[in-house]
Design an enzyme around this catalytic site. Sequence first.
Site, PDB file in Angstrom:
ATOM      1  N   HIS A  84       0.855  -1.191   0.000  1.00  0.00           N
ATOM      2  CA  HIS A  84       0.000   0.000   0.000  1.00  0.00           C
ATOM      3  C   HIS A  84       0.886   1.234   0.000  1.00  0.00           C
ATOM      4  CE1 HIS A  84      -3.321   2.699   0.967  1.00  0.00           C
ATOM      5  NE2 HIS A  84      -2.472   3.297   1.774  1.00  0.00           N
ATOM      6  N   ASP A 163     -15.550   1.937   6.773  1.00  0.00           N
ATOM      7  CA  ASP A 163     -14.518   2.893   6.340  1.00  0.00           C
ATOM      8  C   ASP A 163     -15.029   3.773   5.211  1.00  0.00           C
ATOM      9  OD1 ASP A 163     -11.762   3.979   6.255  1.00  0.00           O
ATOM     10  OD2 ASP A 163     -11.909   3.227   4.213  1.00  0.00           O
ATOM     11  N   ARG A 170     -14.934  12.031   7.312  1.00  0.00           N
ATOM     12  CA  ARG A 170     -13.706  12.705   7.776  1.00  0.00           C
ATOM     13  C   ARG A 170     -13.243  13.747   6.762  1.00  0.00           C
ATOM     14  NH1 ARG A 170      -9.922   8.075   7.926  1.00  0.00           N
ATOM     15  NH2 ARG A 170      -8.343   9.594   8.482  1.00  0.00           N
ATOM     16  N   SER A 185      -8.257   3.113   9.052  1.00  0.00           N
ATOM     17  CA  SER A 185      -8.853   3.224   7.722  1.00  0.00           C
ATOM     18  C   SER A 185      -8.048   2.430   6.695  1.00  0.00           C
ATOM     19  CB  SER A 185      -8.914   4.707   7.327  1.00  0.00           C
ATOM     20  OG  SER A 185      -9.237   4.850   5.976  1.00  0.00           O
ATOM     21  N   LYS A 189      -8.923  -1.969   5.337  1.00  0.00           N
ATOM     22  CA  LYS A 189      -9.157  -2.402   3.950  1.00  0.00           C
ATOM     23  C   LYS A 189      -8.125  -3.455   3.558  1.00  0.00           C
ATOM     24  CE  LYS A 189      -9.288   2.012   3.074  1.00  0.00           C
ATOM     25  NZ  LYS A 189      -9.396   3.380   2.651  1.00  0.00           N
TER      26      LYS A 189
HETATM   27  N1  URA Z   1      -6.158   6.804   2.915  1.00  0.00           N
HETATM   28  C1  URA Z   1      -7.148   6.076   3.465  1.00  0.00           C
HETATM   29  O1  URA Z   1      -7.641   5.132   2.874  1.00  0.00           O
HETATM   30  N2  URA Z   1      -7.571   6.438   4.693  1.00  0.00           N
HETATM   31  C2  URA Z   1      -7.054   7.451   5.392  1.00  0.00           C
HETATM   32  O2  URA Z   1      -7.477   7.713   6.496  1.00  0.00           O
HETATM   33  C3  URA Z   1      -6.029   8.196   4.799  1.00  0.00           C
HETATM   34  C4  URA Z   1      -5.587   7.846   3.554  1.00  0.00           C
END
Ligand code: URA
Length: 437
Positions: A84, A163, A170, A185, A189
Amino acid sequence: MSLRAVELIARKRDGGALTATEIAELIAGYTRGDVPDYQMAAFAMAVLFRGMDDRETAALLDAMQHSGDVVSWDHLDRPTADKHSTGGVGDKVSIPLAPAVAACGVAVPMISGRGLGHTGGTLDKLESIPGFDVRLGLDAFARITGEVGTCLIGQTDRICPADRKLYALRDVTATIESIPLIVASILSKKLAEGAGSLVLDIKVGSGAFMKTRADALRLAEAMTRAAHAAGRNCTAMLTAMDRPTGTHIGNALEIAESIEVLRGRGPLDTRELVVRMGGEMLRLAGVAADLPAGERRVAQALDDGSALDRFARLVRAQNGDGRVCDDPWSVLPRAPIVQPLYATASGNVLALDALQVGLAAVRLGAGRDKASDNVDPAVGFVLQLRPGDLVHAGDVLALVHGRDAARTERALAELGAAYTIGDGTASGLPLWLDVVH
Ligand code: URA
């Protein structure tokens, strides 16, 4: 739940801690719609100011991860790993990395994102290949990962619905910048997608989410602690995003650069990111004894054509035009206008500001300001000279690929302003800043 939510918000506001059960109830209530957005927004703001300890962060991560489906890869005959990136400008690393690692015997099931603001997104880049379908369901995701060794799709409604709601909330309540919320977050995932090992690329610099090395290190440490607590192998690597990665910026252009890297060529920084992160994925997955051994295997997959072959199979499995691997520009969309940006001074390229380049690319049409915007797959920049290069007045610094004359002209000016040319030497960040195991 609504009344109890008030109590939990108040406790966090006053600096207290919540139990795992309380956090699970709050997230479950929010996912069902019993806890309204305004209460969740207040809770997110309380977390932003008061923080969460590791135990609360782990509970939040667990609750978000289990708010939808959790994929299992137990039936595969290979280990799984994923990577990621917190995102940046010209960061196309996942595109050559996933097939290269798959070619080395580690499956890479990857759920990726779209570009937003100045950062590009893997899905938009892949969609510039005619026919390439990133909107596959989890069944096709599992089948293609099994057959090809990798599959790259977008977020589905079934993965981490909590999320999906909370991140959007957010975004509009100024609560993105909270480390526990970011950790939960991103990792929810990645953990729901089921990969056994995870390499995190935490970008640092003007074009990154984390602008300073200290902030990036804090995020890397929190992410690796939470991933380890959840039972995953995880390494975070801090890498430079004060200038763009590689030479090509823009969706189809970045596919072309990715194919160059898959042919054993391409810009050295992009290749090095693929080789080192891929090597670490092989090490974490137990397929390579150590990082140098992993790096050698990935480099070999890029050089011997096996990574490109994997990418060709991936493109075809996801309904894309496989000719992109043999002759990219026979199928990729081309911009109607290509204009050179000329240097007006001589010296060295001292800097090329990633944020300014990213914003110029968005205004040219390569990215989006808000999630509902469309991207133009053809437009973008090809950098001919980058930080550290010698330049003479009149040299071509870059090519701007544009759709219309007005936007191309503006992009030429904006890209020109992103370059710093002068005497002395470039003093950018090193490509590799830190590693957190
Ligand atoms: N990317 C995400 O998926 N979540 C976050 O909180 C920040 C960046």
